[in-house]
Design an enzyme around this catalytic site. Sequence first.
Site, PDB file in Angstrom:
ATOM      1  N   LYS A   1     -68.929 -12.417 -46.518  1.00 55.64           N
ATOM      2  CA  LYS A   1     -68.671 -11.503 -47.632  1.00 55.64           C
ATOM      3  C   LYS A   1     -68.073 -10.209 -47.089  1.00 55.64           C
ATOM      4  CE  LYS A   1     -71.117  -9.285 -51.514  1.00 55.64           C
ATOM      5  NZ  LYS A   1     -72.446  -8.828 -51.958  1.00 55.64           N
ATOM      6  N   GLN A   2     -68.566  -9.791 -45.918  1.00 53.54           N
ATOM      7  CA  GLN A   2     -68.208  -8.468 -45.407  1.00 53.54           C
ATOM      8  C   GLN A   2     -68.374  -8.431 -43.896  1.00 53.54           C
ATOM      9  OE1 GLN A   2     -71.956  -7.834 -47.587  1.00 53.54           O
ATOM     10  NE2 GLN A   2     -71.748  -5.783 -46.756  1.00 53.54           N
TER      11      GLN A   2
ATOM     12  N   GLU B   1     -73.820 -10.725 -46.602  1.00 52.14           N
ATOM     13  CA  GLU B   1     -74.746 -11.378 -47.538  1.00 52.14           C
ATOM     14  C   GLU B   1     -74.381 -12.828 -47.840  1.00 52.14           C
ATOM     15  OE1 GLU B   1     -74.923  -8.653 -50.819  1.00 52.14           O
ATOM     16  OE2 GLU B   1     -76.347  -7.366 -49.771  1.00 52.14           O
TER      17      GLU B   1
END
Lengths: 599, 599
Positions: A403-404, A299
């Site tokens: 973010k990930q 994101e």
Amino acid sequence: MLKAPLKPEEHLATAAGGLLIHRTKKSGLRMAAAMEHEIDGPERTSISTEAYPDFARTTVATVLKPGEKLRVVKILAYGWSSRRSFPALRDQVGAAIASAKFSGWDGLVREQRKYLDGFWDAADVQLEGDPEVQQAVRFALFHVLQAGARAEMRPIAAKGLTGPGYDGHVFWDTETFVLPVLTYTQPEAVTHGLRWRHATLDLARERAQTLGLKGAAFPWRTVRGHECSGYWPAGTAAFHIGADIADAVQRYVVATGDLDFEREVGLELLVDTARLWRSLGHHDRHGVFHIDGVTGPDEYTAVVNDNIYTNLMAQKNMIGAADAALRHPEQARRLGVDEEEAASWRDAAAAMHVPYDKELGVHQQCEEFTRLQEWDFAATPPSGYPLLLNYPYFDLYRKQVLKQADLVLAMHWRGDAFTPEQKARNFAYYEQRTVRDSSLSTCTQAVIAAEVGHLELAHDYLGEAALMDLHDIHNNTREGLHIAALAGAWLAVVAGLGGMRDHDGNLSFAPRLPSRINNMAFSMLWRGLRVRVDVQAHEVTYSLRNGGEGAKLDFLHHGEHVTVTSDTPLTLPIPALAPVGPPPRQPFGRAPARRMPDL
Amino acid sequence: MLKAPLKPEEHLATAAGGLLIHRTKKSGLRMAAAMEHEIDGPERTSISTEAYPDFARTTVATVLKPGEKLRVVKILAYGWSSRRSFPALRDQVGAAIASAKFSGWDGLVREQRKYLDGFWDAADVQLEGDPEVQQAVRFALFHVLQAGARAEMRPIAAKGLTGPGYDGHVFWDTETFVLPVLTYTQPEAVTHGLRWRHATLDLARERAQTLGLKGAAFPWRTVRGHECSGYWPAGTAAFHIGADIADAVQRYVVATGDLDFEREVGLELLVDTARLWRSLGHHDRHGVFHIDGVTGPDEYTAVVNDNIYTNLMAQKNMIGAADAALRHPEQARRLGVDEEEAASWRDAAAAMHVPYDKELGVHQQCEEFTRLQEWDFAATPPSGYPLLLNYPYFDLYRKQVLKQADLVLAMHWRGDAFTPEQKARNFAYYEQRTVRDSSLSTCTQAVIAAEVGHLELAHDYLGEAALMDLHDIHNNTREGLHIAALAGAWLAVVAGLGGMRDHDGNLSFAPRLPSRINNMAFSMLWRGLRVRVDVQAHEVTYSLRNGGEGAKLDFLHHGEHVTVTSDTPLTLPIPALAPVGPPPRQPFGRAPARRMPDL
């Protein structure tokens, strides 16, 4: 309240409890509950019940002499529905109470124990050498079961029923992290979760139409199937939710062989999601297929062209739809799928663009990603995390900061699309740019860290996933548990240290232990078989614990085709790990807690 | 009310009027007004005035016999301020009334006529052969003057003071369309507009800091200097506003030679905007400078890498800042500019990425633009326009569809960055994808259509710009006039059919007439000179109408260096137009109204 002074050796014992009998919630859901008491105490015990139209209170009072006991067993039953009437719910609840009274406390405990023993037998993980993570993984598994076992045509929410976080909404992580774990441990629960998605297909088709697309556009966040996300770049644009659902369907069918489910439910989900990809994507003038303007799992990057996770998952989605249509021709025809449409899915999948930076020798999370400016991690203080609360999206979106896991997640579920060398280089590259502000990241980093040979790092990430809530790592467990991250702890063990994959329906393992764990065992279900894997430092034993005489399983052990039968466990050596060099570093200050501290 | 019957030949005459004397508006602005009457009628005329604290009403009544007259001259004055007190405002208003009474009606009319004659002398356009557009261009010019002449340290809003549209906000189009016209016709007004921007510099610096950037980030929409845009992909991300302001500064200084303004106001605006670009952009590993994650003028594409308009305008911005710092070394030092910083601007400008599609031979509006899916214009019904009200942004952003000229706008203001061949190919390419849902598009399309030789199309677009509000082309003139689009009508004549440019301070013309216009004349101010250009089908006459004896002007006429003196007009032939082929088509149903209908 004391009516008279008690003798010194006497004690006043009271128990009181109230229960809301029925209520209609704002969401339109009706709830009904009932309560009964089994009371075992001296004869002088007084029991009084006040009953109101929608509320009841029972009070028990007695005086106990030394040695006497008052035992109160409360039996509660509740039911809920958005469709049935209150009288019908009350009948259901009454029947549950009656049945519970018939079974009695011990009977109820016995039933529950049997159910849980069955679950743990298929799902348990043993980790010798790290008792903290051992306990945490079991905590995690219990909560995954708790969230998923009784979903029964309702979504499994991001927080299960453990807290108010995300307002009870369900997201893509249910299909991507929770359903895979249930697929291999409690597959019946998966059918409920996917049947619920299937029940929302009309809304998803309507949404696709609103967006000018064909097929079904499933909601990024929802309770009942409507899109409830307010910020479209990190909501609607995250179209990968469709491929995640399709992937969960394909995984369930492959792991269980449940072709009835595929025909009744799975095929339609595959077809409608494939149709979405075919209309969302397009061919360029060279015939390469692109999916533009979408947001992938990460994101901190949004509305990009050719997100690699989205493209690879859509590729699998389209091929899966075409294959399933071939297996269920009659049902496919009823859905309007003809040879031309199936061919158009296969063609688009074959022409799918997979962004790659030739110069750096790494794949790109999306087109141009590896050309973007680097985030200045050295200048980001600890208080700057999570970044999304301290920096504007405009700044995050245009820099190389994740973010990930995104591309790394693609390397898990679409590991068949990468060579081992690519995986190692990609992991090293993205590891340095991933801050794990999402709880969904760490388990995937564990899986790929293990695959590329960084076993200590895999152990660290496994620990972080498993301890997500016990250690309140994201400082928001008060809002509820991170069910998908907890599911990820099981994936970190089984797919990470155990190296389990099932690309194209071929089960494979490649177990290896980090230094602190001297023994690891896990079980999983595969096409009705209970497979147990016992891993030591240098060898691994595979066994089948059901399936009857002559049952056998072909699978890959570290890339070699092998077979185990139900008669004899199969013990094989673990090949030596090729040198992999030092583990990649994380962004400044973002390394996970070490499970094996440097001496 | 009749008090007594009148004789048949008598008439009762009354006049009444009220006026709000002062009020504080929600915005904190104070307004004060005053009214006086000069009454000329029979002696029996009665005049009564009622005065309240903030309101006054005057009533005049008389009885007129045949041949008698009642003449009432109302004199109104008003003043406003957000800083001065009501007494100060009342004094100002009182002084204005006194001065007006001293001048009298005829004196006031004379002053106004003189002012307007001066304006029209420098600005008027004559177009023989298209009386409708002739009238519309004058209407347009009048409203540009009306909006800009008395801005006096206030922004010139998108609607001027003509209506409530955009809530009185000012946007980039003031600097990009309105200030250029005022630069060449009423330059004093430009200094007010830019001094207002300068007065908001602290807020713009604060905004940059909030965004993690250096220098100043001017607001996308504002009344008093704060960012008032709610949707950042089409607000904050449109950083080109900074370069637009810098461009307006540079244009004003070049066209007027007003180095005092540059030193006092312009330099600081150039420096702070250059600092923004230097911190927003970055070098890639090959040393190429990129500006990522921004939105250009075209609002149907957002948050992209290397928007070509933004990059080229930022390039000019940074070079302009370095050049201005060189001209005003002391002031630059006070602003903290040293040799290293100026060099970093020049280096970044020299390394600026300009996206180009080699295969198609056209520039790209942004990286990857020409690879995106085409919009299905054939399937878009007339009711589908404007697209932004009928299709989701997610769909618009990822396809090759333009709300308004973007790259084509860059070819106007940064025409020096393109070859004539590139301009022709680019124009043809983007013309087919531009729907003109923005009123700001058509004038720029006129300018470049003329430059690449499509004179009939240029005439069509000129007509659309000039008639924007008279024909209510965007169906929202009730909300106020499109001041920038009206300014664009003058640009369509002077920069379009007249071919006027002043890249690098070199004035040039390349006039050519479309078939319906047999004579065109326009004037403009250039470094204190009034330049008049009279264009016929095959020749053009340049003359200087002030500047005194010996004044001369070097400029380019269709690429040839020529000189005109104040003594003698210079008449030159217009070279034959090289064949240009058929004009490009617009998206289905989006062609402009033809000024020269096919026979």
